[in-house]
Scaffold this active site. Sequence first.
Site, PDB file in Angstrom:
ATOM      1  N   LYS A  56       0.739  -1.092  -0.074  1.00 27.02           N
ATOM      2  CA  LYS A  56       0.059   0.003   0.026  1.00 27.02           C
ATOM      3  C   LYS A  56       0.912   1.172  -0.074  1.00 27.02           C
ATOM      4  CE  LYS A  56      -4.485   0.364   2.214  1.00 27.02           C
ATOM      5  NZ  LYS A  56      -5.059   0.189   3.633  1.00 27.02           N
TER       6      LYS A  56
HETATM    7  O1  G3P Z   1      -8.102   0.685   4.929  1.00 23.37           O
HETATM    8  C1  G3P Z   1      -8.013   2.224   5.147  1.00 23.37           C
HETATM    9  C2  G3P Z   1      -9.741   2.591   5.220  1.00 23.37           C
HETATM   10  O2  G3P Z   1     -10.588   1.496   5.212  1.00 23.37           O
HETATM   11  C3  G3P Z   1      -9.619   3.401   6.678  1.00 23.37           C
HETATM   12  O3  G3P Z   1     -11.268   3.633   7.048  1.00 23.37           O
HETATM   13  O4  G3P Z   1     -12.552   4.275   8.804  1.00 23.37           O
HETATM   14  O5  G3P Z   1     -10.366   4.803   9.219  1.00 23.37           O
HETATM   15  O6  G3P Z   1     -11.765   6.041   7.577  1.00 23.37           O
HETATM   16  P1  G3P Z   1     -11.635   4.631   8.174  1.00 23.37           P
END
Ligand code: G3P
Length: 218
Positions: free
Chosen positions: A84
Amino acid sequence: MKIFVDTAKIEEIRQVKEWGILEGITTNPTLLSQTGKPWKEAALEILREVPDKPVSLEVIATDFEGMLKEARELAKFGDNVVVKIPFTTEGIKAVKVLTAEGIKTNVTLVFSSLQALVAGKIGATYVSPFIGRLDDIAYEGLLVLEEIVHLYEIYGIETEIIAASVRNVDHVRRCALLGVDIATIPFSIIKQMLYHPLTEIGLKRFLEDAKKANISIL
Ligand code: G3P
């Protein structure tokens, strides 16, 4: 639409795998920090648990050379590693090189359709638009996602779209309707997707009636 789990917690991964619906995993430094284990131990445990599914592991370096070094190191962890890389100018330079080396990449922290278009041009394996975080700043994440799906369709871009930062079941439903390749979903939301109160009520009634009718199959 493939179902990836957005987690680094091995118990959650095992549970979704047991349900037979696990198609990949995405992690990030925040998710790894939530396991309470050293990051490398947690990452290797995941890779051992699902050797045949893509597992995204994120670089920490922010400069081109540093990202390349870290990405090459992470790629050695297993054939199913996807590196990533954040969408920055250094990041996109690194993705281009890694793609040429045959290392799979997931361009992350994508918040616009133009960023996604660029991720496609540089040959990223996956692109991760964050829909929930756009909603958080009062911008409709799903609209950006719709634009990305559209652009990828009209230009025949092969990079797979991973809808990330998924915050609720309705996000998942709308991602599916948009024809997104993948949604990476937190464990709690996958559990909600599998539950419907009418299924529970219906089953209770069937079991009561089976009793009344003396149905015993075996
Ligand atoms: O994998 C990264 C992403 O899904 C993060 O999600 O909920 O931290 O915005 P969030």
